[in-house]
Design an enzyme around this catalytic site. Structure first.
Site, PDB file in Angstrom:
ATOM      1  N   HIS A  37     -24.780  22.613  -4.063  1.00  0.00           N
ATOM      2  CA  HIS A  37     -23.417  22.734  -3.524  1.00  0.00           C
ATOM      3  C   HIS A  37     -22.664  23.912  -4.139  1.00  0.00           C
ATOM      4  O   HIS A  37     -21.515  23.782  -4.571  1.00  0.00           O
ATOM      5  CB  HIS A  37     -22.644  21.430  -3.719  1.00  0.00           C
ATOM      6  CG  HIS A  37     -23.130  20.322  -2.849  1.00  0.00           C
ATOM      7  ND1 HIS A  37     -22.654  20.122  -1.570  1.00  0.00           N
ATOM      8  CD2 HIS A  37     -24.087  19.371  -3.046  1.00  0.00           C
ATOM      9  CE1 HIS A  37     -23.275  19.090  -1.024  1.00  0.00           C
ATOM     10  NE2 HIS A  37     -24.153  18.617  -1.898  1.00  0.00           N
ATOM     11  N   ASP A  75     -28.914  21.848   0.808  1.00  0.00           N
ATOM     12  CA  ASP A  75     -27.541  21.990   0.309  1.00  0.00           C
ATOM     13  C   ASP A  75     -27.471  22.867  -0.937  1.00  0.00           C
ATOM     14  O   ASP A  75     -26.833  22.510  -1.934  1.00  0.00           O
ATOM     15  CB  ASP A  75     -26.900  20.626   0.036  1.00  0.00           C
ATOM     16  CG  ASP A  75     -26.383  19.961   1.297  1.00  0.00           C
ATOM     17  OD1 ASP A  75     -26.410  20.611   2.366  1.00  0.00           O
ATOM     18  OD2 ASP A  75     -25.957  18.794   1.237  1.00  0.00           O
ATOM     19  N   ASN A 144     -27.238  19.260   5.198  1.00  0.00           N
ATOM     20  CA  ASN A 144     -26.184  19.075   6.189  1.00  0.00           C
ATOM     21  C   ASN A 144     -24.984  19.988   5.928  1.00  0.00           C
ATOM     22  O   ASN A 144     -24.163  20.202   6.819  1.00  0.00           O
ATOM     23  CB  ASN A 144     -25.722  17.615   6.213  1.00  0.00           C
ATOM     24  CG  ASN A 144     -25.194  17.149   4.864  1.00  0.00           C
ATOM     25  OD1 ASN A 144     -25.898  17.245   3.861  1.00  0.00           O
ATOM     26  ND2 ASN A 144     -23.981  16.645   4.822  1.00  0.00           N
ATOM     27  N   HIS A 145     -24.883  20.561   4.732  1.00  0.00           N
ATOM     28  CA  HIS A 145     -23.771  21.470   4.444  1.00  0.00           C
ATOM     29  C   HIS A 145     -24.092  22.914   4.811  1.00  0.00           C
ATOM     30  O   HIS A 145     -23.180  23.683   5.121  1.00  0.00           O
ATOM     31  CB  HIS A 145     -23.400  21.393   2.961  1.00  0.00           C
ATOM     32  CG  HIS A 145     -22.543  20.215   2.620  1.00  0.00           C
ATOM     33  ND1 HIS A 145     -21.179  20.294   2.483  1.00  0.00           N
ATOM     34  CD2 HIS A 145     -22.861  18.913   2.411  1.00  0.00           C
ATOM     35  CE1 HIS A 145     -20.694  19.093   2.191  1.00  0.00           C
ATOM     36  NE2 HIS A 145     -21.694  18.241   2.135  1.00  0.00           N
ATOM     37  N   HIS A 265     -29.940  15.019  -0.393  1.00  0.00           N
ATOM     38  CA  HIS A 265     -28.724  14.491   0.250  1.00  0.00           C
ATOM     39  C   HIS A 265     -28.063  13.381  -0.561  1.00  0.00           C
ATOM     40  O   HIS A 265     -26.839  13.305  -0.605  1.00  0.00           O
ATOM     41  CB  HIS A 265     -29.008  13.988   1.663  1.00  0.00           C
ATOM     42  CG  HIS A 265     -27.771  13.571   2.414  1.00  0.00           C
ATOM     43  ND1 HIS A 265     -26.749  14.448   2.699  1.00  0.00           N
ATOM     44  CD2 HIS A 265     -27.390  12.363   2.915  1.00  0.00           C
ATOM     45  CE1 HIS A 265     -25.800  13.802   3.362  1.00  0.00           C
ATOM     46  NE2 HIS A 265     -26.161  12.535   3.495  1.00  0.00           N
TER      47      HIS A 265
END
Length: 582
Positions: A37, A75, A144-145, A265
């Protein structure tokens, strides 16, 4: 045979695998990390560097360990369109720690053009490019990011495409169709050890669940399949009853020949491989390297690891990350706090003659609430300092990361909620998140059946609350259900914008921080309708206005029906009766 080999490998030291290959020509050593992230809260004065420091530590550790290559389960970035600063930090870290003159000690046997690159470019692994000296290749899938989206025209691009074009990562696991998902492995060989690495980039859980149920997911196996250790990288929701039956991927969907699943995730770190029911394969959940939501799972120690594979055995050697900010959390029910309950009793007894209703917002009660919560936070701050003092010097985080994160979940039914900003002002400089220390929530009563108008109003209220606290574990399926209920209560049906596309755009906006999600959805929808109208333009030249309006309406209805067929069935508002799940 594969399951037996995995069981031996997961036993760790019992498998006879040394901590360092020592020049062992048969041992693959692979850095395992995920959910970095990068760019999370990059503009925050205190927490802005947290994600970058943890990402760099992971790469530094891999280089120090002399791993053959690294794998990442999605991610790497926190936002679909990372800022220039985030792109620069990530590219700089990859260039610093992944490039060098060490020889590559393994072979990639797969047809590289089938796995890498896009639009006919970069169709090989990055270490084979003669213009670059890459000695710790990174193989990654999208999460998903940082998943690809339509950027310009029909081009689907994501943040990882930028890293791929810069020759910093080997991006694989992309699927061209949700109706025919084919997973071909990357085949690695080192001496007598052979490993097949499967990658499945993130897809909407409902779509992927439906694809598995319809047998539209195929795993291709190499020849002489029994001699390979099979590893799968995946980035999806794990099975959890709270998420709903279709908003996750069941372990039963994964074929039994897989030996190890590296599951991205999920942010709570459980990196040591655990057997699934029946011991068919093992699951390693590395977890995130930075806390992106102040919930209980994020408070666990963060880990990366080294996957060691030799012949038919494997294990993961965990490594606790140093560059992680301390995080402590607890839950409290205000009505059970002694000081608060005493204040409530006193106020109730004093006010019975005038008003039987308890003055929950009175000054005495609010002061008791304030004092009780301050005492809780003070205790957490002291505990964080004690835990840091007890850690060895070589395991302490850098000084910039020693200011702790603190979260108190407060159940305050019948009692006042305090202002987070006012409350946190007293803890500025003592905690890293003074503006959101407290999370207030009320106990939800059992709901009775309601009329259409009441249901719509309640759904809207619930949706507001869910979005407000989406960073603290509100599940995606609940948000989808609430929006669908809200749209059901509308008097008129959506016309040009379909319900499923609106829900999809909201998911991207809320969960993936994609500020352009709604604009892209509207633009794509308009282009699609305009293209369909142009196809019939010549046939409608002599038609009257009413006939042309009917034609437009028919096109919209056909397009809406097409969306309902191709998107997850339970997203659609005007749908057929749901079928029982097999």
């Amino acid at each position: 045979m594969a399951a037996e080999a995995s069981a031996a490998g997961a036993a760790g030291a019992a498998a006879g695998l040394p901590g360092d290959d020592g020049g062992d020509p048969d041992m693959l050593r692979i850095l395992v990390f995920t959910d970095n992230h990068c760019g999370f809260m990059e503009r925050d004065a205190v927490r802005g560097e947290d994600s970058f420091l943890a990402f760099e530590e992971a790469l530094q550790f891999g280089r120090k360990e002399g791993v053959d290559f690294a794998v990442n389960s999605g991610d790497i970035f926190h936002e679909n369109r990372p800022s220039r600063y985030t792109n620069h930090r990530v590219l700089s870290a990859l260039r610093t720690h992944c490039m060098g003159s060490r020889p590559i000690r393994f072979e990639l046997l797969s047809d590289q053009a089938r796995h890498f690159g896009s639009e006919g470019k970069f169709r090989r692994v990055n270490y084979m490019d003669p213009h670059f000296n890459v000695d710790m290749p990174v193989f990654c899938i999208h999460g998903n990011h940082d998943d690809p989206t339509i950027d310009r025209g029909d081009a689907s691009l994501g943040a990882l495409h930028v890293l791929e074009a810069a020759n910093m990562v080997n991006y694989f696991g992309r699927q061209r169709s949700v109706d025919d998902i084919v997973l071909e492995p990357l085949l690695f060989r080192k001496g007598k050890t052979q490993m097949a690495l499967y990658g499945l980039g993130n897809m909407r859980d409902e779509r992927l669940h439906a694809a598995f149920m319809a047998d539209k997911v195929r795993f291709m196996r190499p020849t002489n399949a029994g001699s390979w250790v099979n590893v799968l990288l995946i980035h999806q929701n794990r099975e959890d009853p709270r998420r709903g039956l279709k908003s996750c991927i069941k372990v039963d969907f994964i074929p039994k020949f897989i030996d190890l699943v590296i599951w991205g995730h999920e942010h709570d770190s459980r990196i040591v491989p655990q057997p699934t029911a029946g011991n068919h394969f093992f699951v390693s959940q590395p977890g995130s390297s930075v806390a992106t939501s102040l919930m209980e799972g994020e408070a666990l120690p963060k880990h990366i690891g080294v996957l060691e594979v030799k012949h038919s055995r494997f294990r993961i050697v965990p490594h606790r990350l140093r560059c992680v900010r301390p995080f402590l959390t607890e839950s409290v029910t205000l009505a059970q706090e002694p000081a608060v309950s005493s204040a409530m009793a006193a106020e109730r007894a004093e006010g019975l003659a005038l008003d039987d209703a308890m003055p929950a917002g009175s000054a005495a009660v609010r002061a008791a609430v304030q004092d009780a919560l301050e005492a809780r936070v003070e205790a957490l701050v002291r505990r964080a300092a004690e835990e840091l003092a007890a850690r060895p010097a070589d395991e302490l985080p850098p000084k910039a990361l020693q200011l702790p994160l603190v979260r108190v979940r407060v159940e305050h039914t019948g009692l006042p909620a305090l202002s987070n900003k006012i409350f946190g002002a007293d803890f500025a400089g003592r905690v890293a998140n003074p503006g959101d220390i407290l999370l207030f929530h009320k106990a939800r009563p059992k709901r009775e059946p309601r009329g259409k108008a009441a249901s719509s109003a309640a759904a809207g209220s619930d949706l507001d609350e869910l979005i407000q606290h989406q960073g603290d574990g509100a599940d995606r399926s609940s948000m989808t259900d609430l929006l669908r209920d809200t749209l059901k209560g509308m008097d008129g049906k959506l016309r040009a914008l379909t319900d499923v596309r609106l829900i999809g755009a909201l998911e991207r906006f809320v969960w993936e921080n994609d500020a352009a999600a709604f604009q892209e959805m509207v633009d794509q929808r308009l282009k699609r309708l305009q293209r369909n109208l142009m196809d019939q333009a010549h046939a409608q030249l002599g038609a009257g206005r009413a006939q042309r309006a009917d034609s437009v309406g028919k096109l919209i209805e056909e397009d809406t029906a097409r969306d309902h067929r191709s998107w997850p069935p339970h997203w659609a508002i005007h749908e057929q009766e749901p079928q029982a799940e097999p």
